[in-house]
Motif scaffolding. Structure first.
Motif, PDB file in Angstrom:
ATOM      1  N   VAL A  35      10.560  40.241  16.698  1.00 12.29           N
ATOM      2  CA  VAL A  35      11.020  39.253  17.689  1.00 12.29           C
ATOM      3  C   VAL A  35      10.904  37.844  17.132  1.00 12.29           C
ATOM      4  O   VAL A  35      10.140  37.585  16.200  1.00 12.29           O
ATOM      5  N   PHE A  36      11.665  36.946  17.723  1.00  8.19           N
ATOM      6  CA  PHE A  36      11.581  35.530  17.384  1.00  8.19           C
ATOM      7  C   PHE A  36      10.595  34.854  18.328  1.00  8.19           C
ATOM      8  O   PHE A  36      10.608  35.119  19.531  1.00  8.19           O
ATOM      9  N   ALA A  37       9.775  33.961  17.789  1.00  7.23           N
ATOM     10  CA  ALA A  37       8.912  33.150  18.641  1.00  7.23           C
ATOM     11  C   ALA A  37       9.807  32.394  19.609  1.00  7.23           C
ATOM     12  O   ALA A  37      10.849  31.882  19.239  1.00  7.23           O
ATOM     13  N   GLY A  38       9.418  32.353  20.863  1.00  8.74           N
ATOM     14  CA  GLY A  38      10.226  31.691  21.874  1.00  8.74           C
ATOM     15  C   GLY A  38      11.220  32.616  22.547  1.00  8.74           C
ATOM     16  O   GLY A  38      11.767  32.299  23.590  1.00  8.74           O
ATOM     17  N   GLY A  39      11.473  33.783  21.945  1.00 11.18           N
ATOM     18  CA  GLY A  39      12.320  34.787  22.571  1.00 11.18           C
ATOM     19  C   GLY A  39      13.817  34.555  22.486  1.00 11.18           C
ATOM     20  O   GLY A  39      14.585  35.348  23.002  1.00 11.18           O
TER      21      GLY A  39
ATOM     22  N   ALA B  35       0.152  33.610  17.747  1.00 10.17           N
ATOM     23  CA  ALA B  35       0.851  34.900  17.758  1.00 10.17           C
ATOM     24  C   ALA B  35      -0.124  36.046  18.024  1.00 10.17           C
ATOM     25  O   ALA B  35       0.186  36.976  18.766  1.00 10.17           O
ATOM     26  N   GLN B  36      -1.311  35.970  17.412  1.00 11.53           N
ATOM     27  CA  GLN B  36      -2.327  37.003  17.629  1.00 11.53           C
ATOM     28  C   GLN B  36      -2.736  37.042  19.102  1.00 11.53           C
ATOM     29  O   GLN B  36      -2.824  38.119  19.687  1.00 11.53           O
ATOM     30  N   ILE B  37      -2.962  35.885  19.693  1.00  8.36           N
ATOM     31  CA  ILE B  37      -3.322  35.828  21.117  1.00  8.36           C
ATOM     32  C   ILE B  37      -2.207  36.420  21.973  1.00  8.36           C
ATOM     33  O   ILE B  37      -2.463  37.091  22.966  1.00  8.36           O
ATOM     34  N   GLY B  38      -0.953  36.220  21.555  1.00  9.62           N
ATOM     35  CA  GLY B  38       0.192  36.737  22.307  1.00  9.62           C
ATOM     36  C   GLY B  38       0.470  38.212  22.101  1.00  9.62           C
ATOM     37  O   GLY B  38       1.406  38.749  22.686  1.00  9.62           O
ATOM     38  N   GLY B  39      -0.314  38.888  21.249  1.00  8.56           N
ATOM     39  CA  GLY B  39      -0.159  40.334  21.064  1.00  8.56           C
ATOM     40  C   GLY B  39       0.567  40.761  19.805  1.00  8.56           C
ATOM     41  O   GLY B  39       0.877  41.937  19.639  1.00  8.56           O
ATOM     42  N   ALA B  40       0.858  39.833  18.907  1.00  6.10           N
ATOM     43  CA  ALA B  40       1.576  40.178  17.679  1.00  6.10           C
ATOM     44  C   ALA B  40       0.685  40.951  16.712  1.00  6.10           C
ATOM     45  O   ALA B  40      -0.536  40.798  16.711  1.00  6.10           O
ATOM     46  N   SER B  41       1.319  41.772  15.869  1.00  5.76           N
ATOM     47  CA  SER B  41       0.579  42.497  14.841  1.00  5.76           C
ATOM     48  C   SER B  41       0.790  41.872  13.466  1.00  5.76           C
ATOM     49  O   SER B  41       0.077  42.198  12.523  1.00  5.76           O
ATOM     50  N   ALA B  42       1.779  40.970  13.336  1.00  7.39           N
ATOM     51  CA  ALA B  42       2.036  40.272  12.076  1.00  7.39           C
ATOM     52  C   ALA B  42       2.888  39.041  12.371  1.00  7.39           C
ATOM     53  O   ALA B  42       3.573  38.980  13.395  1.00  7.39           O
ATOM     54  N   VAL B  43       2.832  38.075  11.451  1.00  7.53           N
ATOM     55  CA  VAL B  43       3.596  36.837  11.594  1.00  7.53           C
ATOM     56  C   VAL B  43       4.391  36.615  10.313  1.00  7.53           C
ATOM     57  O   VAL B  43       3.852  36.754   9.214  1.00  7.53           O
ATOM     58  N   VAL B  44       5.660  36.258  10.480  1.00  5.22           N
ATOM     59  CA  VAL B  44       6.512  35.878   9.360  1.00  5.22           C
ATOM     60  C   VAL B  44       6.904  34.427   9.592  1.00  5.22           C
ATOM     61  O   VAL B  44       7.529  34.100  10.606  1.00  5.22           O
ATOM     62  N   VAL B  45       6.496  33.544   8.666  1.00  6.73           N
ATOM     63  CA  VAL B  45       6.841  32.132   8.768  1.00  6.73           C
ATOM     64  C   VAL B  45       8.123  31.914   7.974  1.00  6.73           C
ATOM     65  O   VAL B  45       8.171  32.186   6.778  1.00  6.73           O
TER      66      VAL B  45
ATOM     67  N   THR C 203       1.221  29.689  22.645  1.00  9.61           N
ATOM     68  CA  THR C 203       1.106  31.130  22.859  1.00  9.61           C
ATOM     69  C   THR C 203       2.245  31.642  23.724  1.00  9.61           C
ATOM     70  O   THR C 203       2.480  31.148  24.811  1.00  9.61           O
ATOM     71  N   ASP C 204       2.978  32.606  23.201  1.00  6.44           N
ATOM     72  CA  ASP C 204       3.985  33.341  23.964  1.00  6.44           C
ATOM     73  C   ASP C 204       3.489  34.776  24.087  1.00  6.44           C
ATOM     74  O   ASP C 204       2.663  35.227  23.289  1.00  6.44           O
ATOM     75  N   LYS C 205       3.993  35.512  25.044  1.00  7.46           N
ATOM     76  CA  LYS C 205       3.652  36.921  25.189  1.00  7.46           C
ATOM     77  C   LYS C 205       4.693  37.737  24.439  1.00  7.46           C
ATOM     78  O   LYS C 205       5.893  37.568  24.623  1.00  7.46           O
ATOM     79  N   TYR C 206       4.233  38.603  23.544  1.00  8.15           N
ATOM     80  CA  TYR C 206       5.121  39.427  22.730  1.00  8.15           C
ATOM     81  C   TYR C 206       4.950  40.887  23.080  1.00  8.15           C
ATOM     82  O   TYR C 206       3.895  41.290  23.591  1.00  8.15           O
ATOM     83  N   PRO C 207       5.965  41.710  22.771  1.00  4.48           N
ATOM     84  CA  PRO C 207       5.772  43.149  22.947  1.00  4.48           C
ATOM     85  C   PRO C 207       4.563  43.596  22.120  1.00  4.48           C
ATOM     86  O   PRO C 207       4.306  43.058  21.049  1.00  4.48           O
ATOM     87  N   SER C 208       3.848  44.564  22.611  1.00  2.00           N
ATOM     88  CA  SER C 208       2.645  45.027  21.924  1.00  2.00           C
ATOM     89  C   SER C 208       2.930  45.390  20.476  1.00  2.00           C
ATOM     90  O   SER C 208       3.830  46.177  20.187  1.00  2.00           O
ATOM     91  N   GLY C 209       2.188  44.787  19.557  1.00  2.00           N
ATOM     92  CA  GLY C 209       2.314  45.090  18.144  1.00  2.00           C
ATOM     93  C   GLY C 209       3.512  44.472  17.457  1.00  2.00           C
ATOM     94  O   GLY C 209       3.861  44.856  16.347  1.00  2.00           O
ATOM     95  N   ALA C 210       4.174  43.515  18.082  1.00  2.43           N
ATOM     96  CA  ALA C 210       5.396  42.926  17.522  1.00  2.43           C
ATOM     97  C   ALA C 210       5.123  42.166  16.229  1.00  2.43           C
ATOM     98  O   ALA C 210       4.041  41.633  16.008  1.00  2.43           O
ATOM     99  N   VAL C 211       6.147  42.136  15.381  1.00  2.00           N
ATOM    100  CA  VAL C 211       6.169  41.264  14.211  1.00  2.00           C
ATOM    101  C   VAL C 211       6.960  40.041  14.657  1.00  2.00           C
ATOM    102  O   VAL C 211       8.102  40.158  15.104  1.00  2.00           O
TER     103      VAL C 211
END
Length: 145
Positions: A6-10, A45-55, A20-28
């Protein structure tokens, strides 16, 4: 394991990921570079439920910029950098981030990513024997000299 990408901001273009945004569980989560430090992007991203971040190296200054930079904790934030970050974070060049963005938008429906752990380095018997032979050569050289 497949994880939603997913994209930050949706939206169709990633935001900076500084809040902090809310992401699907385990989202990249794909975030754009800029506006806050990399530590903050990862933490949010971690607080929002992400499992990884791509900058993504997006931005007007980065259009022709294909190099990657170190994403360490800034000295001005060292006191908070001890917070336990559990999600991996990587950076993509502008070109690679654009390819990823285009691919994700070309797919009808959800876009998924797979995370592969980096293999742990291990020293096998061969590595041990090479090191031992090196010590032997040094010892014999010292005796001969």
């Amino acid at each position: 394991e497949r994880r939603p990408f997913v994209f930050a901001g949706g939206g169709k273009w990633p935001t900076d990921g500084c809040t902090t945004d809310k992401y699907p569980s385990g989202a990249v989560v794909l975030v754009s570079r800029g506006d806050c430090n990399f530590f903050n992007k990862t933490l949010q991203a971690q607080i929002g439920g992400a499992s990884a971040v791509v900058v993504a190296n997006f931005g007007s200054k980065m259009l022709a910029d294909d190099h990657l930079i170190h994403m360490g904790c800034p000295r001005s934030h060292e006191s908070i950098c001890s917070i336990n970050i559990t999600v991996p974070t990587v950076m993509l060049t502008f070109r690679d981030a654009m390819l990823l963005r285009e691919a994700s938008q070309a797919v009808q429906g959800p876009f998924y990513a797979r995370l592969y752990p980096r293999p742990r380095a291990s020293l096998g018997v061969a590595s041990f024997l090479v090191a031992l032979m090196g010590l032997f050569v040094v010892a014999v050289g010292a005796l001969v000299a």
